[in-house]
Design a protein around this motif. Structure first.
Motif, mmCIF file in Angstrom:
data_model
loop_
_atom_site.group_PDB
_atom_site.id
_atom_site.type_symbol
_atom_site.label_atom_id
_atom_site.label_comp_id
_atom_site.label_asym_id
_atom_site.label_seq_id
_atom_site.Cartn_x
_atom_site.Cartn_y
_atom_site.Cartn_z
ATOM 1 N N ASP A 175 0.807 -1.212 0.000
ATOM 2 C CA ASP A 175 0.000 0.000 0.000
ATOM 3 C C ASP A 175 0.844 1.267 0.000
ATOM 4 O O ASP A 175 0.312 2.360 0.063
ATOM 5 C CB ASP A 175 -0.936 0.015 1.210
ATOM 6 C CG ASP A 175 -2.029 -1.028 1.085
ATOM 7 O OD1 ASP A 175 -2.338 -1.390 -0.065
ATOM 8 O OD2 ASP A 175 -2.550 -1.464 2.112
ATOM 9 N N THR A 176 2.149 1.152 -0.041
ATOM 10 C CA THR A 176 3.002 2.335 -0.037
ATOM 11 C C THR A 176 3.485 2.620 -1.458
ATOM 12 O O THR A 176 3.789 1.701 -2.211
ATOM 13 C CB THR A 176 4.220 2.127 0.880
ATOM 14 O OG1 THR A 176 4.946 0.991 0.421
ATOM 15 C CG2 THR A 176 3.780 1.920 2.315
ATOM 16 N N PRO A 177 3.542 3.898 -1.846
ATOM 17 C CA PRO A 177 4.020 4.202 -3.197
ATOM 18 C C PRO A 177 5.512 3.897 -3.321
ATOM 19 O O PRO A 177 6.271 4.005 -2.368
ATOM 20 C CB PRO A 177 3.753 5.694 -3.351
ATOM 21 C CG PRO A 177 3.573 6.217 -1.985
ATOM 22 C CD PRO A 177 3.131 5.069 -1.123
ATOM 23 N N THR A 196 3.460 12.556 -11.349
ATOM 24 C CA THR A 196 3.800 11.292 -11.986
ATOM 25 C C THR A 196 2.721 10.275 -11.648
ATOM 26 O O THR A 196 2.051 10.362 -10.614
ATOM 27 C CB THR A 196 5.168 10.765 -11.501
ATOM 28 O OG1 THR A 196 5.126 10.632 -10.091
ATOM 29 C CG2 THR A 196 6.285 11.694 -11.890
ATOM 30 N N SER A 197 2.551 9.309 -12.524
ATOM 31 C CA SER A 197 1.561 8.254 -12.305
ATOM 32 C C SER A 197 2.227 7.083 -11.605
ATOM 33 O O SER A 197 3.294 6.622 -12.019
ATOM 34 C CB SER A 197 0.972 7.796 -13.636
ATOM 35 O OG SER A 197 0.292 8.861 -14.244
ATOM 36 N N VAL A 198 1.590 6.612 -10.548
ATOM 37 C CA VAL A 198 2.085 5.474 -9.778
ATOM 38 C C VAL A 198 0.940 4.477 -9.673
ATOM 39 O O VAL A 198 -0.196 4.840 -9.364
ATOM 40 C CB VAL A 198 2.558 5.911 -8.377
ATOM 41 C CG1 VAL A 198 2.978 4.714 -7.556
ATOM 42 C CG2 VAL A 198 3.686 6.904 -8.477
ATOM 43 N N THR A 199 1.242 3.208 -9.943
ATOM 44 C CA THR A 199 0.228 2.154 -9.850
ATOM 45 C C THR A 199 0.495 1.339 -8.596
ATOM 46 O O THR A 199 1.579 0.781 -8.417
ATOM 47 C CB THR A 199 0.275 1.242 -11.083
ATOM 48 O OG1 THR A 199 0.084 2.049 -12.240
ATOM 49 C CG2 THR A 199 -0.802 0.182 -11.019
ATOM 50 N N ILE A 200 -0.507 1.311 -7.718
ATOM 51 C CA ILE A 200 -0.425 0.548 -6.480
ATOM 52 C C ILE A 200 -1.648 -0.348 -6.418
ATOM 53 O O ILE A 200 -2.786 0.128 -6.503
ATOM 54 C CB ILE A 200 -0.372 1.468 -5.251
ATOM 55 C CG1 ILE A 200 0.820 2.407 -5.349
ATOM 56 C CG2 ILE A 200 -0.310 0.649 -3.973
ATOM 57 C CD1 ILE A 200 0.837 3.470 -4.283
ATOM 58 N N CYS A 201 -1.418 -1.640 -6.301
ATOM 59 C CA CYS A 201 -2.499 -2.631 -6.211
ATOM 60 C C CYS A 201 -3.434 -2.521 -7.407
ATOM 61 O O CYS A 201 -4.658 -2.645 -7.280
ATOM 62 C CB CYS A 201 -3.283 -2.468 -4.913
ATOM 63 S SG CYS A 201 -2.321 -2.748 -3.436
ATOM 64 N N THR A 211 -4.106 3.219 -10.445
ATOM 65 C CA THR A 211 -3.164 4.254 -10.860
ATOM 66 C C THR A 211 -3.569 5.581 -10.241
ATOM 67 O O THR A 211 -4.719 5.997 -10.345
ATOM 68 C CB THR A 211 -3.140 4.379 -12.391
ATOM 69 O OG1 THR A 211 -2.803 3.103 -12.933
ATOM 70 C CG2 THR A 211 -2.131 5.401 -12.840
ATOM 71 N N ARG A 212 -2.596 6.219 -9.614
ATOM 72 C CA ARG A 212 -2.821 7.526 -8.995
ATOM 73 C C ARG A 212 -1.749 8.500 -9.485
ATOM 74 O O ARG A 212 -0.650 8.105 -9.840
ATOM 75 C CB ARG A 212 -2.725 7.436 -7.475
ATOM 76 C CG ARG A 212 -3.774 6.590 -6.848
ATOM 77 C CD ARG A 212 -3.606 6.587 -5.365
ATOM 78 N NE ARG A 212 -4.599 5.723 -4.747
ATOM 79 C CZ ARG A 212 -4.709 5.532 -3.466
ATOM 80 N NH1 ARG A 212 -3.882 6.137 -2.649
ATOM 81 N NH2 ARG A 212 -5.638 4.741 -2.984
ATOM 82 N N THR A 213 -2.090 9.775 -9.433
ATOM 83 C CA THR A 213 -1.132 10.813 -9.759
ATOM 84 C C THR A 213 -0.601 11.379 -8.446
ATOM 85 O O THR A 213 -1.373 11.842 -7.614
ATOM 86 C CB THR A 213 -1.798 11.931 -10.585
ATOM 87 O OG1 THR A 213 -2.370 11.345 -11.746
ATOM 88 C CG2 THR A 213 -0.802 12.965 -11.004
ATOM 89 N N VAL A 214 0.707 11.323 -8.270
ATOM 90 C CA VAL A 214 1.326 11.819 -7.048
ATOM 91 C C VAL A 214 2.390 12.839 -7.424
ATOM 92 O O VAL A 214 3.013 12.756 -8.478
ATOM 93 C CB VAL A 214 1.962 10.673 -6.228
ATOM 94 C CG1 VAL A 214 0.910 9.733 -5.713
ATOM 95 C CG2 VAL A 214 3.001 9.947 -7.027
#
Length: 127
Positions: free
Chosen positions: A7-9, A37-42, A45-48
Motif C-alpha cells: 500500500d506504499t508508493p 507522476t503516475s504510480v500504480t499501487i495494487c 493508478t494515482r497521480t502523485v
C-alpha cells in the motif's frame, strides 16, 4: 488473493536529461520543483507529486538598482538626522528663552500635519 501488493508508493525513476557541462562564468542555485507522476499501487493508478532538483542560473547583479537603493537609504537617513538635529536645536532655543519645549514641539507637529492634510486634499489624494 495476492499477498505481495503493497500500500506504499514506490520510488519512480525519472531519466535525467544530459545537458552537458555548465557554461563558465555563470552562477547557479539549486531549486526544488514538483511534477505529477503516475504510480500504480495494487492495480490502481494515482497521480502523485514528485520533487526534483534543477540548477537555475542566477542573474547578474543590477548595479543601477543597488545604487538607487543606496541613494534612497542615505537620503532617508540624512532626513532623519536633520529632523533630530532640528528638534534638538529647537529644544535648545526654547530652553534658552525659558519657553517649555513640549507645546512648541506639539505646535510644530500640528502645523506639519495640517500642511500635509491640506496638500493631500488639494491634490485629491485623500487616501
Amino acid at each position: 488473493m495476492d499477498s505481495t501488493p503493497q500500500d506504499t508508493p514506490q520510488e519512480v525513476e525519472v531519466p535525467r536529461i544530459a545537458t552537458g557541462p555548465l557554461p563558465p562564468g555563470w552562477r547557479y542555485r539549486s531549486e526544488v520543483r514538483f511534477r505529477d507522476t503516475s504510480v500504480t499501487i495494487c492495480g490502481e493508478t494515482r497521480t502523485v507529486p514528485q520533487s526534483y532538483t534543477v540548477l537555475v542560473p542566477v542573474p547578474p547583479s543590477n548595479w543601477q538598482d543597488t545604487g538607487r537603493d543606496l541613494f534612497v537609504t542615505s537620503a532617508v537617513a540624512a532626513a532623519g538626522f536633520a529632523a533630530v538635529w532640528f528638534l534638538a536645536t529647537l529644544s535648545r532655543f526654547c530652553h534658552q528663552f525659558g519657553v517649555p519645549f513640549a507645546p512648541v514641539l506639539l505646535g510644530t507637529f500640528a502645523a506639519a500635519e495640517l500642511a500635509w492634510r491640506s496638500y493631500r486634499r488639494r491634490t485629491g489624494r485623500s487616501k
